[in-house]
Motif scaffolding. Structure first.
Motif, PDB file in Angstrom:
ATOM      1  N   VAL A  49     -39.924  19.941 -64.367  1.00 48.71           N
ATOM      2  CA  VAL A  49     -40.290  21.121 -65.152  1.00 48.71           C
ATOM      3  C   VAL A  49     -41.552  20.802 -65.936  1.00 48.71           C
ATOM      4  CG1 VAL A  49     -39.511  22.804 -66.866  1.00 48.71           C
ATOM      5  CG2 VAL A  49     -37.829  21.637 -65.429  1.00 48.71           C
ATOM      6  N   ILE A  50     -42.376  21.821 -66.152  1.00 48.99           N
ATOM      7  CA  ILE A  50     -43.565  21.652 -66.974  1.00 48.99           C
ATOM      8  C   ILE A  50     -43.679  22.846 -67.911  1.00 48.99           C
ATOM      9  CG2 ILE A  50     -45.080  22.698 -65.224  1.00 48.99           C
ATOM     10  CD1 ILE A  50     -47.219  20.608 -66.130  1.00 48.99           C
ATOM     11  N   SER A  51     -44.023  22.599 -69.166  1.00 48.12           N
ATOM     12  CA  SER A  51     -44.131  23.666 -70.148  1.00 48.12           C
ATOM     13  C   SER A  51     -45.375  24.497 -69.904  1.00 48.12           C
ATOM     14  CB  SER A  51     -44.146  23.083 -71.564  1.00 48.12           C
ATOM     15  OG  SER A  51     -45.248  22.216 -71.738  1.00 48.12           O
ATOM     16  N   GLY A  52     -45.463  25.611 -70.644  1.00 44.64           N
ATOM     17  CA  GLY A  52     -46.496  26.601 -70.398  1.00 44.64           C
ATOM     18  C   GLY A  52     -47.929  26.073 -70.394  1.00 44.64           C
ATOM     19  N   ARG A  53     -48.221  25.165 -71.320  1.00 43.46           N
ATOM     20  CA  ARG A  53     -49.575  24.618 -71.378  1.00 43.46           C
ATOM     21  C   ARG A  53     -49.642  23.195 -70.869  1.00 43.46           C
ATOM     22  NH1 ARG A  53     -52.712  28.241 -74.085  1.00 43.46           N
ATOM     23  NH2 ARG A  53     -51.585  29.755 -75.373  1.00 43.46           N
ATOM     24  N   GLY A  54     -48.525  22.742 -70.281  1.00 39.91           N
ATOM     25  CA  GLY A  54     -48.537  21.439 -69.639  1.00 39.91           C
ATOM     26  C   GLY A  54     -48.293  20.254 -70.540  1.00 39.91           C
ATOM     27  N   ALA A  55     -47.962  20.488 -71.805  1.00 40.16           N
ATOM     28  CA  ALA A  55     -47.800  19.378 -72.746  1.00 40.16           C
ATOM     29  C   ALA A  55     -46.496  18.620 -72.536  1.00 40.16           C
ATOM     30  CB  ALA A  55     -47.872  19.900 -74.176  1.00 40.16           C
TER      31      ALA A  55
END
Length: 125
Positions: A49-55
């Protein structure tokens, strides 16, 4: 209308590498976390999984150390790289999007609002 379309699956030899891509349309990319799930007979699991801004990223224990998830919001695409591949990686891989992007329970399929049609990955031994 939101659509997710996966590409990059196929037949690969064990020990090889694979990169899957998922192109999104109709989605607010930076506000959505994106995930890759895989379904094999008898089981379904969240791969990464990756968060919306990639952090933030999450990886299942089965792929840690050989998997990388990334995204390019400018072209509405999320990627999954696996290297080296193992026969147990054989599955249909699905891209999924959660438009609310809370970073909790990110590995649960019920958290996701949209799904792609899947792409088959077969790893030969």
């Amino acid at each position: 209308q939101t659509h997710l379309v996966e590409s990059g699956g196929g037949l690969v030899q064990a020990g090889g590498a694979l990169r899957l891509a998922c192109r999104a349309s109709g989605l607010n990319m930076s506000a959505s976390k994106l995930a890759w799930f895989r379904h094999a007979p008898g089981e379904r699991e969240c791969v990464a999984v990756i968060s919306g801004r990639g952090a933030l990223t999450y990886y299942d224990d089965s792929v840690k150390g050989r998997c990388h998830i990334s995204r390019d919001n400018a072209i509405n695409t999320v990627y999954l790289q696996l290297n080296p591949l193992k026969p147990e990686d054989t599955a249909v891989y699905y891209c999924a999007a959660d438009v609310n992007d809370p970073w909790s329970q990110m590995n649960l399929a019920t958290e996701y609002d949209y799904w792609g049609q899947g792409t088959q990955v077969t790893v030969s031994s």
